[in-house]
Scaffold this motif. Structure first.
Motif, PDB file in Angstrom:
ATOM      1  N   VAL A 136      44.607  35.243  28.222  1.00 54.22           N
ATOM      2  CA  VAL A 136      44.694  36.693  28.391  1.00 54.22           C
ATOM      3  C   VAL A 136      43.313  37.343  28.320  1.00 54.22           C
ATOM      4  CG1 VAL A 136      45.603  38.836  27.404  1.00 54.22           C
ATOM      5  CG2 VAL A 136      47.062  36.797  27.537  1.00 54.22           C
ATOM      6  N   GLU A 137      42.469  36.865  27.397  1.00 56.40           N
ATOM      7  CA  GLU A 137      41.134  37.447  27.241  1.00 56.40           C
ATOM      8  C   GLU A 137      40.254  37.183  28.453  1.00 56.40           C
ATOM      9  OE1 GLU A 137      39.318  36.239  23.593  1.00 56.40           O
ATOM     10  OE2 GLU A 137      40.456  37.696  22.385  1.00 56.40           O
ATOM     11  N   ALA A 138      40.407  36.027  29.082  1.00 56.69           N
ATOM     12  CA  ALA A 138      39.623  35.724  30.282  1.00 56.69           C
ATOM     13  C   ALA A 138      39.896  36.768  31.366  1.00 56.69           C
ATOM     14  CB  ALA A 138      39.957  34.331  30.795  1.00 56.69           C
ATOM     15  N   SER A 139      41.160  37.090  31.530  1.00 51.03           N
ATOM     16  CA  SER A 139      41.527  38.114  32.508  1.00 51.03           C
ATOM     17  C   SER A 139      41.036  39.495  32.077  1.00 51.03           C
ATOM     18  CB  SER A 139      43.044  38.134  32.704  1.00 51.03           C
ATOM     19  OG  SER A 139      43.431  39.208  33.535  1.00 51.03           O
ATOM     20  N   ALA A 140      41.230  39.817  30.806  1.00 50.20           N
ATOM     21  CA  ALA A 140      40.844  41.142  30.303  1.00 50.20           C
ATOM     22  C   ALA A 140      39.346  41.401  30.476  1.00 50.20           C
ATOM     23  CB  ALA A 140      41.236  41.273  28.838  1.00 50.20           C
ATOM     24  N   ARG A 141      38.536  40.391  30.209  1.00 51.83           N
ATOM     25  CA  ARG A 141      37.089  40.563  30.332  1.00 51.83           C
ATOM     26  C   ARG A 141      36.671  40.805  31.773  1.00 51.83           C
ATOM     27  NH1 ARG A 141      35.661  35.551  26.246  1.00 51.83           N
ATOM     28  NH2 ARG A 141      35.933  36.704  24.285  1.00 51.83           N
ATOM     29  N   CYS A 142      37.240  40.023  32.682  1.00 52.38           N
ATOM     30  CA  CYS A 142      36.903  40.185  34.103  1.00 52.38           C
ATOM     31  C   CYS A 142      37.429  41.510  34.637  1.00 52.38           C
ATOM     32  CB  CYS A 142      37.471  39.034  34.923  1.00 52.38           C
ATOM     33  SG  CYS A 142      36.513  37.507  34.821  1.00 52.38           S
ATOM     34  N   CYS A 143      38.642  41.873  34.245  1.00 54.42           N
ATOM     35  CA  CYS A 143      39.230  43.136  34.706  1.00 54.42           C
ATOM     36  C   CYS A 143      38.390  44.321  34.241  1.00 54.42           C
ATOM     37  CB  CYS A 143      40.656  43.280  34.197  1.00 54.42           C
ATOM     38  SG  CYS A 143      41.862  42.247  35.071  1.00 54.42           S
ATOM     39  N   SER A 144      37.870  44.228  33.032  1.00 57.20           N
ATOM     40  CA  SER A 144      37.032  45.296  32.498  1.00 57.20           C
ATOM     41  C   SER A 144      35.767  45.460  33.337  1.00 57.20           C
ATOM     42  CB  SER A 144      36.664  44.991  31.044  1.00 57.20           C
ATOM     43  OG  SER A 144      35.791  45.970  30.529  1.00 57.20           O
ATOM     44  N   THR A 145      35.154  44.346  33.715  1.00 57.24           N
ATOM     45  CA  THR A 145      33.944  44.387  34.535  1.00 57.24           C
ATOM     46  C   THR A 145      34.222  44.988  35.908  1.00 57.24           C
ATOM     47  OG1 THR A 145      33.091  42.412  33.426  1.00 57.24           O
ATOM     48  CG2 THR A 145      32.069  43.006  35.521  1.00 57.24           C
ATOM     49  N   PHE A 146      35.368  44.656  36.470  1.00 60.75           N
ATOM     50  CA  PHE A 146      35.736  45.151  37.798  1.00 60.75           C
ATOM     51  C   PHE A 146      36.318  46.569  37.754  1.00 60.75           C
ATOM     52  CE2 PHE A 146      35.132  40.880  39.236  1.00 60.75           C
ATOM     53  CZ  PHE A 146      34.991  40.955  40.615  1.00 60.75           C
ATOM     54  N   GLY A 147      36.643  47.050  36.557  1.00 55.91           N
ATOM     55  CA  GLY A 147      37.278  48.351  36.467  1.00 55.91           C
ATOM     56  C   GLY A 147      38.696  48.316  37.007  1.00 55.91           C
ATOM     57  N   PHE A 148      39.341  47.141  36.849  1.00 59.84           N
ATOM     58  CA  PHE A 148      40.698  46.959  37.362  1.00 59.84           C
ATOM     59  C   PHE A 148      41.720  47.260  36.281  1.00 59.84           C
ATOM     60  CE2 PHE A 148      44.475  44.276  37.941  1.00 59.84           C
ATOM     61  CZ  PHE A 148      44.844  44.610  39.237  1.00 59.84           C
ATOM     62  N   ASN A 149      42.652  48.146  36.603  1.00 57.37           N
ATOM     63  CA  ASN A 149      43.716  48.496  35.659  1.00 57.37           C
ATOM     64  C   ASN A 149      45.063  48.179  36.278  1.00 57.37           C
ATOM     65  OD1 ASN A 149      42.066  49.762  33.543  1.00 57.37           O
ATOM     66  ND2 ASN A 149      41.659  51.333  35.073  1.00 57.37           N
ATOM     67  N   SER A 150      45.776  47.258  35.668  1.00 57.49           N
ATOM     68  CA  SER A 150      47.084  46.875  36.193  1.00 57.49           C
ATOM     69  C   SER A 150      48.173  47.791  35.635  1.00 57.49           C
ATOM     70  CB  SER A 150      47.396  45.421  35.801  1.00 57.49           C
ATOM     71  OG  SER A 150      48.688  45.060  36.245  1.00 57.49           O
ATOM     72  N   SER A 151      49.192  48.013  36.453  1.00 56.74           N
ATOM     73  CA  SER A 151      50.297  48.871  36.026  1.00 56.74           C
ATOM     74  C   SER A 151      51.299  48.121  35.143  1.00 56.74           C
ATOM     75  CB  SER A 151      51.023  49.431  37.254  1.00 56.74           C
ATOM     76  OG  SER A 151      51.500  48.376  38.077  1.00 56.74           O
ATOM     77  N   SER A 152      51.115  46.814  35.034  1.00 58.69           N
ATOM     78  CA  SER A 152      52.019  46.002  34.209  1.00 58.69           C
ATOM     79  C   SER A 152      51.213  45.006  33.381  1.00 58.69           C
ATOM     80  CB  SER A 152      53.024  45.250  35.099  1.00 58.69           C
ATOM     81  OG  SER A 152      52.342  44.447  36.045  1.00 58.69           O
ATOM     82  N   PRO A 153      51.771  44.518  32.273  1.00 55.22           N
ATOM     83  CA  PRO A 153      51.063  43.544  31.426  1.00 55.22           C
ATOM     84  C   PRO A 153      50.718  42.278  32.222  1.00 55.22           C
ATOM     85  CG  PRO A 153      52.974  44.434  30.288  1.00 55.22           C
ATOM     86  CD  PRO A 153      53.081  44.888  31.711  1.00 55.22           C
ATOM     87  N   TYR A 154      49.616  41.644  31.851  1.00 59.65           N
ATOM     88  CA  TYR A 154      49.163  40.440  32.535  1.00 59.65           C
ATOM     89  C   TYR A 154      50.160  39.302  32.340  1.00 59.65           C
ATOM     90  CZ  TYR A 154      46.081  36.518  33.807  1.00 59.65           C
ATOM     91  OH  TYR A 154      45.536  35.397  34.379  1.00 59.65           O
ATOM     92  N   MET A 155      50.599  38.713  33.443  1.00 60.60           N
ATOM     93  CA  MET A 155      51.502  37.570  33.404  1.00 60.60           C
ATOM     94  C   MET A 155      50.794  36.389  34.084  1.00 60.60           C
ATOM     95  SD  MET A 155      55.269  36.961  35.132  1.00 60.60           S
ATOM     96  CE  MET A 155      54.566  36.604  36.741  1.00 60.60           C
ATOM     97  N   PRO A 156      50.127  35.544  33.302  1.00 60.88           N
ATOM     98  CA  PRO A 156      49.407  34.425  33.916  1.00 60.88           C
ATOM     99  C   PRO A 156      50.363  33.442  34.584  1.00 60.88           C
ATOM    100  CG  PRO A 156      49.486  34.170  31.538  1.00 60.88           C
ATOM    101  CD  PRO A 156      50.045  35.527  31.830  1.00 60.88           C
ATOM    102  N   HIS A 157      50.073  33.095  35.824  1.00 60.92           N
ATOM    103  CA  HIS A 157      50.937  32.165  36.555  1.00 60.92           C
ATOM    104  C   HIS A 157      50.144  31.493  37.666  1.00 60.92           C
ATOM    105  CE1 HIS A 157      51.074  35.830  38.991  1.00 60.92           C
ATOM    106  NE2 HIS A 157      51.372  35.047  40.030  1.00 60.92           N
ATOM    107  N   LEU A 158      50.646  30.361  38.082  1.00 58.57           N
ATOM    108  CA  LEU A 158      50.059  29.623  39.193  1.00 58.57           C
ATOM    109  C   LEU A 158      51.135  29.514  40.277  1.00 58.57           C
ATOM    110  CD1 LEU A 158      47.890  26.385  38.912  1.00 58.57           C
ATOM    111  CD2 LEU A 158      49.483  26.764  40.792  1.00 58.57           C
TER     112      LEU A 158
END
Length: 220
Positions: A136-158
């Motif tokens: 979750v933190e890997a995504s949060a850190r990158c999203c913060s740098t990109f200024g990306f805000n998701s409308s739903s909680p992060y659901m990691p999946h492949l």
């Protein structure tokens, strides 16, 4: 005769003045025109950041994905875990933010909880990952740098399959995934690379999707 020469010279003098005034007016207009010229804005595209598993795991998942496509159709794509969802930027901005975001992410582990199904094309059949702190933190850190805000909680999946299927077809695809790879529901793997991809979500053929840059994550 003298009067004619005087007239000719006088007219020539007036001509020189006229030409000088013409050039002067042109020179005065050039800066004004230049100020009005606006450079075109850099073209924007839709980009995403993907986490890429090791080569060994990639090969295993590709085999599974191919087996599902052979029965249910859908486009071919690289196995990945989306870290930053679709965001519109120009390429210079995307590359810069990607490099900055990657510096804050180290190699991390991911574990599959189960094969699951979703409600739309890009989440048809996928491997649901355990949302551990490091995932979750890997995504949060990158999203913060990109200024990306998701409308739903992060659901990691492949994702294993992109397709528009009925609920019954999704269930069959889910069951086939376990048939093709019995232990896929408990797979654990390392995320060793992040990649910046051009991902126009309107293009369901994925023909316009393109890898722009890749970054090897460090261990510390």
């Amino acid at each position: 005769m003298l009067n004619n020469i005087f007239v000719i010279r006088f007219l020539g003098f007036l001509g020189l003045i006229g030409i000088s005034l013409l050039f002067y007016s042109i020179l005065m207009e050039v800066p004004h025109s230049m100020q009005e010229v606006q450079l075109p804005e850099a073209e924007t595209q839709v980009y995403s950041v993907w986490a890429l598993p090791s080569e060994e795991v990639t090969g295993r998942v590709k085999k599974l994905m191919g087996g599902l496509r052979s029965e249910f159709g859908g486009p071919q794509f690289e196995p990945h875990v989306t870290v930053v969802g679709a965001i519109r930027l120009n390429e210079v901005e995307a590359r810069d933010k990607f490099q900055k975001g990657c510096r804050d992410v180290k190699k991390y582990s991911a574990t599959v909880k189960k094969v699951d199904t979703g409600t739309f094309f890009y989440q048809c059949v996928y491997l649901l990952l355990d949302p551990t702190t490091e995932v979750v933190e890997a995504s949060a850190r990158c999203c913060s740098t990109f200024g990306f805000n998701s409308s739903s909680p992060y659901m990691p999946h492949l994702s294993l399959l992109y397709a528009d299927l009925t609920d019954e077809e999704k269930k069959k695809a889910q069951e086939k995934a376990y048939t093709l790879d019995e232990s896929i529901g408990s797979l654990s793997f390392q995320i060793t690379r992040l990649a910046l991809y051009k991902t126009d979500t309107e293009d369901k053929s994925l023909k316009s999707w393109e890898k722009i840059e890749e970054y090897n994550l460090s261990t510390n």
